[in-house]
Scaffold this active site. Structure first.
Site, mmCIF file in Angstrom:
data_model
loop_
_atom_site.group_PDB
_atom_site.id
_atom_site.type_symbol
_atom_site.label_atom_id
_atom_site.label_comp_id
_atom_site.label_asym_id
_atom_site.label_seq_id
_atom_site.Cartn_x
_atom_site.Cartn_y
_atom_site.Cartn_z
ATOM 1 N N HIS A 150 9.902 -7.952 0.902
ATOM 2 C CA HIS A 150 11.057 -8.124 0.044
ATOM 3 C C HIS A 150 11.407 -9.596 -0.134
ATOM 4 C CE1 HIS A 150 12.496 -8.867 3.923
ATOM 5 N NE2 HIS A 150 13.715 -9.106 3.533
ATOM 6 N N ASP A 177 -0.932 -3.225 12.956
ATOM 7 C CA ASP A 177 -0.859 -2.420 11.735
ATOM 8 C C ASP A 177 -2.095 -1.525 11.631
ATOM 9 O OD1 ASP A 177 0.603 -1.587 9.521
ATOM 10 O OD2 ASP A 177 -0.407 -2.948 8.146
ATOM 11 N N ASP A 233 -5.100 -11.009 10.974
ATOM 12 C CA ASP A 233 -6.491 -10.621 10.718
ATOM 13 C C ASP A 233 -7.130 -11.445 9.614
ATOM 14 O OD1 ASP A 233 -5.152 -9.669 8.529
ATOM 15 O OD2 ASP A 233 -5.810 -7.594 8.732
ATOM 16 N N HIS A 256 -4.223 -9.655 5.722
ATOM 17 C CA HIS A 256 -2.823 -9.365 5.406
ATOM 18 C C HIS A 256 -2.014 -10.648 5.281
ATOM 19 C CE1 HIS A 256 -4.040 -5.410 6.893
ATOM 20 N NE2 HIS A 256 -2.975 -4.921 6.294
ATOM 21 N N ALA A 312 0.809 -1.222 0.000
ATOM 22 C CA ALA A 312 0.000 0.000 0.000
ATOM 23 C C ALA A 312 0.840 1.269 0.000
ATOM 24 C CB ALA A 312 -0.928 0.001 1.222
#
Length: 386
Positions: free
Chosen positions: A212, A297, A272, A275, A154
């Site tokens: 990454h 987050d 959650d 994610h 995002a």
């Protein structure tokens, strides 16, 4: 009459009728607190002949260390990544509200932003202890802008950065200062990142490897030039979990035999169900339970109805709320929200434990792990229904 004149005139609080999370077990025993610290009752009784000035009947509650959230972007209409003249007020407002969730310490998180945002926001918030005013601030978590465009999630691509020849000097130009910074999330595959990671680690700043392709890079750095890449040489390392059969990423790293002895890789997960796929969460936890760090987050929308909300420089749509808990024990889940974040930040001697001498930051929970009360330094700062 003051307690224990030979040691301190400060009052002693005894928490009774409770189960304490200690050494990965829920132990049925009392908890003793004086001057914001947890006491050793044996020394209190036999060495000091002390007694309790106040008793708190916990009604069978679980007492766990206060939760530590190392990745929270805002909440209740507050966006930490929005430059304004009253950033400190916004952080304080969120700090007060999250007490009801059992959070006693946190790292305000800034997502990828232009330099002027960092220069405006960072000087306004300092590390400070928690109390009735709200959860304590452990330092900023700067998530970006030095992350990969391929794995930006995002984060707005136009604000992403790579390291110039100066390395840390370029990072300082973007952030303005590293005072009161606890965590920096960056992509280690970016050219020049190795020297930056090394210097950040030397300054006591936790390096988080986010979004990454981590396994190949870290494995090469360890096997070819041990210690060159300090992500693994530093015990405070976290990463976002991803998995692919040809590029196993951090999930593969968790089972790697290339991790130096005595080092722990910590990995942050947002449990959650969105994610992180529940299957990936279970795989990671089973592979390396001692490194799991639960993070919220949380964004501006936390505590607000669904709708349009900001996240840094973007507007996002929230259409519903979801939660998911991995298949692990109560003790493991609680440690992932308290002990492991403290270990990640290098503060576990004081935070994240209920050991003798540790800070008396506590959360009282019922059998369903719903928060009943929150304590900071042994003082009640929030109680359900009050």
């Amino acid at each position: 009459m003051p307690s224990n004149k030979s040691v301190s005139d400060a009052p002693i609080t005894q928490f009774i009728n409770c189960r304490i999370l200690r050494d990965n077990e829920l132990q049925r025993e009392d908890l003793w607190v004086r001057e914001g610290r947890i006491l050793d009752p044996e020394k209190l009784f036999f060495d000091e002949q002390g007694y309790a000035d106040k008793r708190v009947d916990c009604g069978g509650s679980i007492i766990a260390p206060g939760f530590i959230d190392v990745q929270i972007n805002g909440g209740y209409g507050i966006d930490f990544s929005q430059a304004s003249e009253d950033v400190s007020d916004g952080v304080s407002f969120v700090a007060k509200k999250i007490l009801e969730h059992g959070v006693t310490s946190f790292c305000p998180t800034l997502v990828t932003s232009p330099p002027e945002v960092y220069h405006k926001v960072l000087p306004q918030v300092k590390v400070h202890d928690g109390g009735p005013h709200g959860a304590g601030v452990l330092g900023f978590h700067l998530e970006g802008p030095f992350i990969s465009a391929e794995k930006k999630g995002a984060h707005p691509e136009k604000y992403l950065r790579t390291f110039k020849s100066g390395g840390l000097e370029h990072l300082m130009e973007v952030y303005g200062s590293l005072d009161d910074v606890a965590i920096v999330t960056l992509a280690p595959e970016l050219p020049g990142s190795q020297s930056v990671v090394r210097e950040l680690s030397q300054r006591g700043i936790t390096v988080s490897l986010g979004e990454h392709r981590v396994l190949l890079l870290v494995s090469e750095s360890v096997s070819v030039q041990p210690g060159r890449f300090h992500a693994l040489s530093n015990p405070s390392v976290s990463a976002v979990v991803q998995f692919h059969h040809r590029d196993p990423g951090i999930v593969g790293l968790l089972t790697s035999d290339r991790i130096p002895a005595g080092r722990v890789v910590y990995y942050g997960m947002i449990a959650d169900g969105i994610h992180t796929n529940p299957a990936a969460l279970r795989i990671a936890h089973r592979a390396h339970p001692s490194g799991l760090v639960l993070v919220t987050d949380a964004i501006t929308a936390m505590g607000l109805p669904p709708g349009r909300h900001t996240l840094g420089q973007q507007v996002i749509e929230i259409q519903g709320l979801h939660a998911y808990v991995a298949g692990c024990s109560v003790q493991e889940a609680l440690e992932a929200a308290s002990l492991h974040p403290a270990q990640l930040l290098g503060i576990s001697p004081k935070k994240g434990k209920l050991d003798y001498g540790s800070d008396a930051d506590l959360v009282l929970l019922d059998e369903g792990l719903n928060v009943k009360a929150t304590y900071i330094s042994g003082e009640e700062v929030w109680r359900k229904g009050q």
